[in-house]
Scaffold this motif. Structure first.
Motif, PDB file in Angstrom:
ATOM      1  N   PHE A  78     -67.392 -29.747  43.581  1.00 31.93           N
ATOM      2  CA  PHE A  78     -68.082 -28.733  42.778  1.00 31.93           C
ATOM      3  C   PHE A  78     -68.474 -27.520  43.613  1.00 31.93           C
ATOM      4  CE2 PHE A  78     -71.287 -27.571  39.489  1.00 31.93           C
ATOM      5  CZ  PHE A  78     -70.462 -27.698  38.384  1.00 31.93           C
ATOM      6  N   GLU A  79     -68.108 -27.510  44.889  1.00 25.17           N
ATOM      7  CA  GLU A  79     -68.520 -26.469  45.828  1.00 25.17           C
ATOM      8  C   GLU A  79     -68.040 -25.074  45.412  1.00 25.17           C
ATOM      9  OE1 GLU A  79     -68.752 -26.089  50.663  1.00 25.17           O
ATOM     10  OE2 GLU A  79     -67.199 -27.345  49.771  1.00 25.17           O
ATOM     11  N   ALA A  80     -66.818 -24.950  44.951  1.00 21.98           N
ATOM     12  CA  ALA A  80     -66.276 -23.643  44.551  1.00 21.98           C
ATOM     13  C   ALA A  80     -67.055 -23.067  43.372  1.00 21.98           C
ATOM     14  CB  ALA A  80     -64.800 -23.771  44.207  1.00 21.98           C
ATOM     15  N   LYS A  81     -67.448 -23.918  42.431  1.00 18.23           N
ATOM     16  CA  LYS A  81     -68.226 -23.453  41.280  1.00 18.23           C
ATOM     17  C   LYS A  81     -69.594 -22.955  41.722  1.00 18.23           C
ATOM     18  CE  LYS A  81     -69.104 -22.808  36.972  1.00 18.23           C
ATOM     19  NZ  LYS A  81     -68.466 -21.710  36.255  1.00 18.23           N
ATOM     20  N   ILE A  82     -70.196 -23.619  42.693  1.00 16.50           N
ATOM     21  CA  ILE A  82     -71.501 -23.197  43.211  1.00 16.50           C
ATOM     22  C   ILE A  82     -71.381 -21.812  43.851  1.00 16.50           C
ATOM     23  CG2 ILE A  82     -73.307 -23.701  44.898  1.00 16.50           C
ATOM     24  CD1 ILE A  82     -72.679 -26.681  44.468  1.00 16.50           C
ATOM     25  N   GLU A  83     -70.343 -21.627  44.669  1.00 13.49           N
ATOM     26  CA  GLU A  83     -70.138 -20.331  45.316  1.00 13.49           C
ATOM     27  C   GLU A  83     -69.908 -19.230  44.285  1.00 13.49           C
ATOM     28  OE1 GLU A  83     -66.834 -21.184  47.832  1.00 13.49           O
ATOM     29  OE2 GLU A  83     -68.078 -22.177  49.350  1.00 13.49           O
ATOM     30  N   SER A  84     -69.135 -19.535  43.260  1.00 14.17           N
ATOM     31  CA  SER A  84     -68.859 -18.563  42.203  1.00 14.17           C
ATOM     32  C   SER A  84     -70.132 -18.177  41.459  1.00 14.17           C
ATOM     33  CB  SER A  84     -67.841 -19.155  41.239  1.00 14.17           C
ATOM     34  OG  SER A  84     -67.701 -18.354  40.112  1.00 14.17           O
ATOM     35  N   LYS A  85     -70.937 -19.168  41.141  1.00 15.63           N
ATOM     36  CA  LYS A  85     -72.182 -18.930  40.404  1.00 15.63           C
ATOM     37  C   LYS A  85     -73.164 -18.110  41.242  1.00 15.63           C
ATOM     38  CE  LYS A  85     -74.454 -20.579  36.675  1.00 15.63           C
ATOM     39  NZ  LYS A  85     -73.927 -20.706  35.346  1.00 15.63           N
ATOM     40  N   ILE A  86     -73.231 -18.378  42.545  1.00 12.38           N
ATOM     41  CA  ILE A  86     -74.107 -17.622  43.441  1.00 12.38           C
ATOM     42  C   ILE A  86     -73.673 -16.156  43.493  1.00 12.38           C
ATOM     43  CG2 ILE A  86     -74.746 -17.301  45.867  1.00 12.38           C
ATOM     44  CD1 ILE A  86     -74.777 -20.371  46.110  1.00 12.38           C
ATOM     45  N   ALA A  87     -72.373 -15.923  43.654  1.00 11.74           N
ATOM     46  CA  ALA A  87     -71.859 -14.554  43.720  1.00 11.74           C
ATOM     47  C   ALA A  87     -72.161 -13.803  42.423  1.00 11.74           C
ATOM     48  CB  ALA A  87     -70.363 -14.576  43.994  1.00 11.74           C
ATOM     49  N   TYR A  88     -71.930 -14.449  41.289  1.00 14.15           N
ATOM     50  CA  TYR A  88     -72.187 -13.814  39.998  1.00 14.15           C
ATOM     51  C   TYR A  88     -73.673 -13.515  39.812  1.00 14.15           C
ATOM     52  CZ  TYR A  88     -72.552 -13.098  34.991  1.00 14.15           C
ATOM     53  OH  TYR A  88     -72.842 -12.578  33.753  1.00 14.15           O
ATOM     54  N   HIS A  89     -74.530 -14.451  40.180  1.00 11.99           N
ATOM     55  CA  HIS A  89     -75.969 -14.285  40.014  1.00 11.99           C
ATOM     56  C   HIS A  89     -76.484 -13.073  40.787  1.00 11.99           C
ATOM     57  CE1 HIS A  89     -80.222 -15.313  39.643  1.00 11.99           C
ATOM     58  NE2 HIS A  89     -80.318 -15.164  40.956  1.00 11.99           N
ATOM     59  N   PHE A  90     -76.067 -12.951  42.040  1.00 13.21           N
ATOM     60  CA  PHE A  90     -76.585 -11.862  42.858  1.00 13.21           C
ATOM     61  C   PHE A  90     -75.907 -10.529  42.549  1.00 13.21           C
ATOM     62  CE2 PHE A  90     -78.219 -15.469  45.211  1.00 13.21           C
ATOM     63  CZ  PHE A  90     -79.527 -15.063  45.377  1.00 13.21           C
ATOM     64  N   GLN A  91     -74.691 -10.553  42.040  1.00 11.35           N
ATOM     65  CA  GLN A  91     -74.043  -9.326  41.590  1.00 11.35           C
ATOM     66  C   GLN A  91     -74.780  -8.788  40.359  1.00 11.35           C
ATOM     67  OE1 GLN A  91     -70.056  -9.918  40.206  1.00 11.35           O
ATOM     68  NE2 GLN A  91     -69.550  -7.743  40.294  1.00 11.35           N
ATOM     69  N   LYS A  92     -75.110  -9.682  39.454  1.00 11.38           N
ATOM     70  CA  LYS A  92     -75.846  -9.311  38.244  1.00 11.38           C
ATOM     71  C   LYS A  92     -77.259  -8.836  38.601  1.00 11.38           C
ATOM     72  CE  LYS A  92     -77.281 -11.339  33.873  1.00 11.38           C
ATOM     73  NZ  LYS A  92     -77.351 -12.571  33.103  1.00 11.38           N
ATOM     74  N   LYS A  93     -77.875  -9.494  39.567  1.00  8.58           N
ATOM     75  CA  LYS A  93     -79.233  -9.141  39.981  1.00  8.58           C
ATOM     76  C   LYS A  93     -79.263  -7.741  40.609  1.00  8.58           C
ATOM     77  CE  LYS A  93     -83.108 -10.883  42.666  1.00  8.58           C
ATOM     78  NZ  LYS A  93     -83.609 -11.948  43.516  1.00  8.58           N
ATOM     79  N   ARG A  94     -78.259  -7.413  41.425  1.00  9.88           N
ATOM     80  CA  ARG A  94     -78.190  -6.077  42.035  1.00  9.88           C
ATOM     81  C   ARG A  94     -77.961  -5.004  40.984  1.00  9.88           C
ATOM     82  NH1 ARG A  94     -73.730  -6.951  45.901  1.00  9.88           N
ATOM     83  NH2 ARG A  94     -74.193  -9.134  45.878  1.00  9.88           N
TER      84      ARG A  94
END
Length: 97
Positions: A78-94
């Motif tokens: 599930f590691e790739a999904k975690i990395e994807s979700k982290i990238a999306y979260h912080f892109q949206k936050k910025r």
């Protein structure tokens, strides 16, 4: 008689947490709110619907910014999904700032 060579096996981690992936990424200044949001949303919106028959995931207790946080220990697959979700979260936050 020849001696058999022993195989050397490297220890591979079998579980991964959101905090591990955040620390491995280049993201700085993440808060306990970000950590809790990512941890919960990954479990309830991504992991549980994909694996409805899976047993409950193990939970580890971590103290972060002086607060106790319970983190799910996701399988390495599930590691790739975690990395994807982290990238999306912080892109949206910025984008909101």
């Amino acid at each position: 008689m020849k001696k058999r060579k022993r195989r050397i096996t490297l220890h591979v981690r079998k579980k991964v947490t959101v905090l591990q992936k955040l620390n491995e990424s280049d993201i700085q200044n993440f808060t306990v709110t970000d950590l809790k949001h990512l941890n919960g949303s990954l479990f309830y919106y991504d992991f549980q619907p994909r694996y409805p028959l899976a047993k409950a995931l193990p939970v580890c207790e971590v103290i972060f910014e002086g607060k106790t946080v319970f983190l799910f220990e996701f399988p390495v697959s599930f590691e790739a999904k975690i990395e994807s979700k982290i990238a999306y979260h912080f892109q949206k936050k910025r984008g909101e700032e």
